[in-house]
Design an enzyme around this catalytic site. Structure first.
Site, PDB file in Angstrom:
ATOM      1  N   LYS A 247      35.635 -37.489 -15.141  1.00 39.55           N
ATOM      2  CA  LYS A 247      36.642 -36.424 -15.162  1.00 39.55           C
ATOM      3  C   LYS A 247      38.047 -37.025 -15.106  1.00 39.55           C
ATOM      4  O   LYS A 247      38.243 -38.139 -14.639  1.00 39.55           O
ATOM      5  CB  LYS A 247      36.464 -35.524 -13.933  1.00 39.55           C
ATOM      6  CG  LYS A 247      35.282 -34.593 -13.998  1.00 39.55           C
ATOM      7  CD  LYS A 247      35.250 -33.700 -12.757  1.00 39.55           C
ATOM      8  CE  LYS A 247      34.005 -32.828 -12.745  1.00 39.55           C
ATOM      9  NZ  LYS A 247      33.919 -31.887 -13.875  1.00 39.55           N
TER      10      LYS A 247
ATOM     11  N   ARG B 279      23.289 -28.475 -14.010  1.00 39.07           N
ATOM     12  CA  ARG B 279      22.094 -27.878 -14.616  1.00 39.07           C
ATOM     13  C   ARG B 279      20.894 -28.814 -14.485  1.00 39.07           C
ATOM     14  O   ARG B 279      19.757 -28.363 -14.451  1.00 39.07           O
ATOM     15  CB  ARG B 279      22.381 -27.518 -16.079  1.00 39.07           C
ATOM     16  CG  ARG B 279      22.687 -28.693 -16.959  1.00 39.07           C
ATOM     17  CD  ARG B 279      23.450 -28.284 -18.214  1.00 39.07           C
ATOM     18  NE  ARG B 279      24.828 -27.888 -17.901  1.00 39.07           N
ATOM     19  CZ  ARG B 279      25.684 -27.368 -18.765  1.00 39.07           C
ATOM     20  NH1 ARG B 279      25.316 -27.147 -20.003  1.00 39.07           N
ATOM     21  NH2 ARG B 279      26.910 -27.035 -18.392  1.00 39.07           N
TER      22      ARG B 279
HETATM   23  N1  BES Z   1      31.278 -29.091 -11.257  1.00 40.64           N
HETATM   24  C1  BES Z   1      31.651 -28.950 -12.613  1.00 40.64           C
HETATM   25  C2  BES Z   1      32.141 -27.548 -12.972  1.00 40.64           C
HETATM   26  C3  BES Z   1      33.381 -27.052 -12.268  1.00 40.64           C
HETATM   27  C4  BES Z   1      34.587 -27.054 -12.945  1.00 40.64           C
HETATM   28  C5  BES Z   1      33.330 -26.534 -10.990  1.00 40.64           C
HETATM   29  C6  BES Z   1      35.718 -26.570 -12.320  1.00 40.64           C
HETATM   30  C7  BES Z   1      34.470 -26.059 -10.372  1.00 40.64           C
HETATM   31  C8  BES Z   1      35.659 -26.067 -11.035  1.00 40.64           C
HETATM   32  C9  BES Z   1      30.462 -29.254 -13.512  1.00 40.64           C
HETATM   33  O1  BES Z   1      29.593 -30.223 -13.032  1.00 40.64           O
HETATM   34  C10 BES Z   1      30.998 -29.750 -14.808  1.00 40.64           C
HETATM   35  O2  BES Z   1      31.580 -30.789 -14.822  1.00 40.64           O
HETATM   36  N2  BES Z   1      30.783 -28.969 -15.867  1.00 40.64           N
HETATM   37  C11 BES Z   1      31.222 -29.345 -17.182  1.00 40.64           C
HETATM   38  C12 BES Z   1      30.111 -29.035 -18.135  1.00 40.64           C
HETATM   39  C13 BES Z   1      30.342 -29.553 -19.531  1.00 40.64           C
HETATM   40  C14 BES Z   1      30.390 -31.060 -19.534  1.00 40.64           C
HETATM   41  C15 BES Z   1      29.234 -29.031 -20.427  1.00 40.64           C
HETATM   42  C16 BES Z   1      32.462 -28.529 -17.511  1.00 40.64           C
HETATM   43  O3  BES Z   1      32.522 -27.350 -17.186  1.00 40.64           O
HETATM   44  O4  BES Z   1      33.373 -29.103 -18.097  1.00 40.64           O
HETATM   45 MN    MN Z   2      30.162 -32.159 -13.525  1.00 40.06          MN
END
Ligand code: BES
Ligand code: MN
Ligand code: ZN
Length: 501
Positions: free
Chosen positions: A277, A351
């Protein structure tokens, strides 16, 4: 905090401040009219002059100059009555209590919110209890910004409702516990620490608990969870608590009785893994265990109340870190269920761990599944912070979830599952891929998890947005950690226990 229901007239309660709810565009009614008279028309004057409008979160302390028993009035706004659902009503009381604490009032009186339905007592108490929440400070020698609320005195809500107050206080406190866990830094609330919290709950109520560590996870084939954990030095866990509510209630053993599984995402820190990230969106990821927090806080209450339903809480917990052993984009992993998954993006880890958690719940006899997860940024895009984004494979079960959400003032909004979208979950090389859909992210994240429900009634709540409002302008949704889903889970267990055939 003590909460008392009394029959006294508002003017006669001795408190630091008597709180008077005001909605926009409404005349004073009921007990407020008598109170206004006792104060020589003070309230109607402030309303008439437009100094107080009754907007939601508007708060105004007013001296009473000895005309009533309370030292101060505290006018607080509800906004327009037509807009006032359970979540806004709780939010109004949350902010009322925070304001009262800022002024240093430790005993406050509350009057019934007049034009409202019978649910208002519960919403008022839950909102006020949530308003006592304060993030535990890690600052050395810091002074608290606000005082503590010691006592809440409620008048005009009718007699014989003490038990309702106890239940509402319990639910509010559980929500605050979830909020505290969400707020805890990733180096404090590790997967081990989360397992410790679960075992404290189990001890408190004599619940059955099982905490799988790395070797048991390997033996059970929980490779999706292990894959996410591969980059971390912290051991991952699959935590399972079991409340045998039917047995406690003396119900006869019945192999067809429902077993509700509350399944929580417990990523104690999400760096994204190799699909790292960006720094600004990363520090928030200490709260990527909000789903776990909600289900643990909920089963604590479900067990305390001896809800006559079998309920389990399942938490898949690990960090999602980078390191030489971390899983790679492109890896193919065999899930506990036997399906193969291509890991296209290591940041779509929620997931993965939930898929194995659903399998674990089913292996242990779950008949109904509700998972809660901070799953996608797309949930924020789709719905915003005002509700949890949901999908479900079962209309009947969904109706229960929706009703529980309404009663709990814990909003949900269902998104569709289109059979056509299933092709977007397909991988070139494995049964499923975990990402790269590019659209409908909240739906597809949910649909991926649903592939592991084996046709059992299942609903998924994406609480990524609802569990932590980062929008400074959106003040009617709890900012910072909200404990989203906690009260909903408690209420769902209660509802299912009542509707069980
Ligand atoms: N934990 C994150 C999602 C999240 C984003 C929670 C903002 C709280 C605030 C999750 O694990 C994630 O990184 N999701 C990705 C999925 C994508 C790579 C398909 C996302 O939402 O970017
Ligand atoms: Mn994530
Ligand atoms: Zn995550």
């Amino acid at each position: 905090m003590k909460i008392n229901l009394v029959a006294a007239a508002p003017a006669d309660i001795t408190v630091d401040a008597l709180a008077v709810p005001i909605a926009t565009g409404q005349r004073l009614s009921g007990a407020a009219v008598d109170l206004d008279r006792a104060l020589g028309g003070l309230i109607s004057e402030l309303l008439g002059s437009g100094e107080f409008k009754g907007r939601i979160h508007e708060v105004m302390p007013v001296p009473t100059n000895g005309r009533i028993a309370a030292r101060r009035l505290i006018l607080y706004g509800l906004g327009a009555i037509n807009d006032l659902d359970g979540q806004r009503l709780r939010s109004a009381h949350h902010e009322l209590v925070r304001a009262a604490r800022t002024y240093g009032y430790s005993r406050i009186g509350l009057m019934r919110v007049d034009p409202l339905s019978t649910d208002s007592l519960r919403a008022v108490v839950e909102g006020c209890v949530m308003g006592t929440f304060e993030r535990r400070s890690r600052q050395t020698g810091s002074q608290p910004e606000r005082g503590e609320l010691d006592e809440l005195i409620l008048t005009g809500f009718g007699q014989g409702r003490d038990h309702e107050v106890v239940l509402a206080q319990e639910a509010g406190e559980a929500t605050n516990r979830a909020r505290e866990w969400q707020n805890a830094p990733g180096n404090e609330l590790t997967p081990d620490a989360l397992a410790q919290e679960a075992s404290k709950i189990a001890k408190r109520h004599g619940l059955e608990i099982e905490v799988l560590g790395p070797s048991e996870l390997r033996a059970g084939g929980y490779n999706l969870l292990l894959g996410v954990a591969a980059g971390s030095t912290q051991p991952p866990h699959m935590i399972r608590l079991r409340h045998r509510g039917r047995e406690l209630a003396g119900k006869a053993a019945d192999a067809n009785a429902p077993v509700l599984a509350l399944v929580g995402k417990g990523i104690t820190f999400d760096t994204g893994g190799i699909s790292l990230k960006e720094p600004p969106s990363m520090s928030q990821m200490k709260a990527d265990m909000a789903g776990a927090a909600a289900v643990l806080a909920a089963i604590d209450v479900i067990a305390a109340r001896k809800v006559p339903l079998d309920v389990m809480a399942v938490v898949a917990t690990t960090e999602n870190m980078v390191g030489p052993a971390a899983q790679r984009p492109g890896d193919v992993v065999v899930s506990a269920d036997g399906k193969t998954v291509e890991i296209l993006n290591t940041d779509a880890e929620g997931r993965l761990v939930l898929a194995d958690a659903l399998t674990h719940a089913l292996r242990n006899g779950a008949t109904h599944l509700l998972d809660l997860a901070t799953l996608t940024g797309a949930a924020t895009i789709a719905i915003g912070h005002g509700a949890s984004a949901a999908v479900s494979n079962n209309d009947e079960f969904w109706l229960l979830v929706e009703e529980a959400a309404r009663r709990a003032g814990d909003r949900v909004w269902r998104l569709p599952i289109f059979a056509d979208y299933r092709v977007l979950l397909r991988s070139q090389i494995a049964d499923l891929r975990n990402s790269e859909y590019g659209e409908a992210g909240a739906i597809l994240g949910g649909m991926f998890i649903g592939e592991f429900a084996r046709g059992k009634p299942w609903a998924h709540l994406d609480i990524a947005a609802s569990s932590w409002n980062t929008n400074a302008e959106l003040t009617t949704v709890l900012r910072g950690p909200s404990g989203a889903g906690t009260r909903l889970c408690i209420e769902l267990a209660e509802l299912m226990a009542r509707t069980e055939r």
